[in-house]
Design an enzyme around this catalytic site. Structure first.
Site, PDB file in Angstrom:
ATOM      1  N   ASN A  17       0.848  -1.192   0.000  1.00 31.09           N
ATOM      2  CA  ASN A  17       0.000   0.000   0.000  1.00 31.09           C
ATOM      3  C   ASN A  17       0.893   1.254   0.000  1.00 31.09           C
ATOM      4  OD1 ASN A  17      -1.544   2.215   0.903  1.00 31.09           O
ATOM      5  ND2 ASN A  17      -3.061   0.860   1.825  1.00 31.09           N
ATOM      6  N   LYS A  20       0.334   3.929   2.717  1.00 29.80           N
ATOM      7  CA  LYS A  20       0.903   3.606   4.033  1.00 29.80           C
ATOM      8  C   LYS A  20       2.392   3.944   4.072  1.00 29.80           C
ATOM      9  CE  LYS A  20      -1.731  -0.458   5.596  1.00 29.80           C
ATOM     10  NZ  LYS A  20      -1.572  -1.897   5.908  1.00 29.80           N
ATOM     11  N   GLU A  47      -1.444 -14.134   2.637  1.00 29.16           N
ATOM     12  CA  GLU A  47      -2.895 -14.179   2.906  1.00 29.16           C
ATOM     13  C   GLU A  47      -3.172 -13.684   4.311  1.00 29.16           C
ATOM     14  OE1 GLU A  47      -5.812 -16.373   1.688  1.00 29.16           O
ATOM     15  OE2 GLU A  47      -4.784 -17.617   0.212  1.00 29.16           O
ATOM     16  N   ASP A  76      -0.980  -3.522  10.106  1.00 24.78           N
ATOM     17  CA  ASP A  76      -2.343  -3.935   9.780  1.00 24.78           C
ATOM     18  C   ASP A  76      -3.274  -2.958  10.480  1.00 24.78           C
ATOM     19  OD1 ASP A  76      -3.596  -6.063   8.127  1.00 24.78           O
ATOM     20  OD2 ASP A  76      -4.868  -6.201   9.906  1.00 24.78           O
ATOM     21  N   TYR A 161     -10.633   5.396   4.049  1.00 25.13           N
ATOM     22  CA  TYR A 161     -11.838   5.998   4.623  1.00 25.13           C
ATOM     23  C   TYR A 161     -11.608   7.435   5.109  1.00 25.13           C
ATOM     24  CZ  TYR A 161     -13.327   1.104   4.587  1.00 25.13           C
ATOM     25  OH  TYR A 161     -13.647  -0.175   4.196  1.00 25.13           O
TER      26      TYR A 161
HETATM   27  P1  ITT Z   1      -0.950  -4.110   3.056  1.00 24.92           P
HETATM   28  O1  ITT Z   1      -1.647  -5.288   3.678  1.00 24.92           O
HETATM   29  O2  ITT Z   1      -0.158  -4.457   1.827  1.00 24.92           O
HETATM   30  O3  ITT Z   1      -0.151  -3.316   4.049  1.00 24.92           O
HETATM   31  P2  ITT Z   1      -3.673  -3.090   2.805  1.00 24.92           P
HETATM   32  O4  ITT Z   1      -4.248  -1.811   2.265  1.00 24.92           O
HETATM   33  O5  ITT Z   1      -4.266  -4.391   2.326  1.00 24.92           O
HETATM   34  O6  ITT Z   1      -2.081  -3.064   2.516  1.00 24.92           O
HETATM   35  P3  ITT Z   1      -4.642  -3.595   5.490  1.00 24.92           P
HETATM   36  O7  ITT Z   1      -4.961  -5.020   5.249  1.00 24.92           O
HETATM   37  O8  ITT Z   1      -3.963  -3.219   6.786  1.00 24.92           O
HETATM   38  O9  ITT Z   1      -3.665  -3.019   4.372  1.00 24.92           O
HETATM   39  O10 ITT Z   1      -5.974  -2.755   5.323  1.00 24.92           O
HETATM   40  C1  ITT Z   1      -5.975  -1.421   5.681  1.00 24.92           C
HETATM   41  C2  ITT Z   1      -7.254  -0.767   5.159  1.00 24.92           C
HETATM   42  O11 ITT Z   1      -7.854  -0.029   6.235  1.00 24.92           O
HETATM   43  C3  ITT Z   1      -6.902   0.270   4.098  1.00 24.92           C
HETATM   44  O12 ITT Z   1      -6.912  -0.309   2.807  1.00 24.92           O
HETATM   45  C4  ITT Z   1      -7.981   1.315   4.318  1.00 24.92           C
HETATM   46  O13 ITT Z   1      -9.171   0.901   3.689  1.00 24.92           O
HETATM   47  C5  ITT Z   1      -8.187   1.270   5.831  1.00 24.92           C
HETATM   48  N1  ITT Z   1      -7.266   2.204   6.516  1.00 24.92           N
HETATM   49  C6  ITT Z   1      -6.208   1.888   7.310  1.00 24.92           C
HETATM   50  N2  ITT Z   1      -5.571   2.988   7.725  1.00 24.92           N
HETATM   51  C7  ITT Z   1      -6.229   4.023   7.169  1.00 24.92           C
HETATM   52  C8  ITT Z   1      -6.041   5.412   7.194  1.00 24.92           C
HETATM   53  O14 ITT Z   1      -5.015   5.968   7.837  1.00 24.92           O
HETATM   54  N3  ITT Z   1      -6.902   6.182   6.528  1.00 24.92           N
HETATM   55  C9  ITT Z   1      -7.925   5.652   5.846  1.00 24.92           C
HETATM   56  N4  ITT Z   1      -8.166   4.349   5.746  1.00 24.92           N
HETATM   57  C10 ITT Z   1      -7.325   3.525   6.401  1.00 24.92           C
END
Ligand code: ITT
Length: 202
Positions: A17, A20, A47, A76, A161
């Site tokens: 991501n 992130k 996964e 996460d 979000y």
């Molecule tokens: P990685 O697993 O590769 O790190 P991912 O996007 O799949 O990337 P997550 O499984 O941790 O990561 O899911 C995080 C989700 O939560 C992210 O895609 C957003 O939808 C939400 N999220 C997390 N932090 C956020 C933030 O700071 N602002 C807005 N949404 C956020």
């Protein structure tokens, strides 16, 4: 007095991501030399089968640390909405389906919250950062930020979000407040500041 000549700690972040990574670099600053999975093309998709943020962060961090010499972290994170029993929670990235994008996830959240008044739309972002090395989990750090969910998106900054989330004590969304304000109070900011204060860096 901090040793300004100390070399930065190389740190691999086990994420795909890009948003992130940008936030993590900005929050950790020059003490850490942050790289991402682009430097580890052989790592298969991990996964996320855990029921908690910590379980999923552990899966991602430990998997990458088996292929990478040095410090590895994984983030996460997600949104917990009280009126929805904590959903989307660990499914935040996939709320509207396996390949869902941010717009589809936000649309579904807004639809599911239609029956609820503004004061019932309380929520929090939660982040767990797991630190691993040589295939072993070393520590976990967590952070949360409380707030509420708007009735429609506001602002163009951030990701996920952010256009729907207004942190407690503010009247603008994370997407309107800008990255410095967000990072100073966010779930990710709190978890990463705890990581930086970890007493094992030497
Ligand atoms: P990685 O697993 O590769 O790190 P991912 O996007 O799949 O990337 P997550 O499984 O941790 O990561 O899911 C995080 C989700 O939560 C992210 O895609 C957003 O939808 C939400 N999220 C997390 N932090 C956020 C933030 O700071 N602002 C807005 N949404 C956020």
């Amino acid at each position: 007095m901090p040793d300004t000549d100390a070399p930065a700690n190389p740190l691999l972040v086990s994420t795909r991501n890009a948003h992130k990574i940008g936030e993590i670099r900005a929050i950790l600053g020059p003490r850490f030399l942050v790289s991402d999975l682009a430097s580890l093309p052989d790592l298969p998709e991990v996964e996320e089968t855990g029921d908690t943020f910590e379980e999923n962060a552990t899966l991602k961090a430990v998997a990458a640390s088996m292929l990478f010499e040095g410090w590895v972290i994984a983030d996460d994170s997600g949104l917990e909405v009280d009126a929805l029993g904590g959903a989307p929670g660990v499914l935040s990235a996939r709320y509207a389906g396996e390949k869902a994008n941010d717009a589809a996830n936000n649309d579904l959240l807004l639809r599911n919250l239609l029956p609820f008044r503004a004061e019932e739309r309380t929520a929090r972002f939660r982040c767990v950062i797991v630190l691993a090395r040589n295939g072993r989990k070393l520590a976990a750090f967590s952070g949360t930020v409380e707030g509420g969910i708007l009735g429609r998106p506001r602002g163009a900054g951030g990701f996920g979000y952010d256009p729907l989330f207004v942190p407690l004590g503010h009247s603008e969304s994370f997407a309107q407040l800008g990255s410095d304000v967000k990072n100073g109070m966010s779930h990710r900011g709190s978890a990463l500041r705890a990581l930086a204060a970890w007493n094992g860096w030497g």
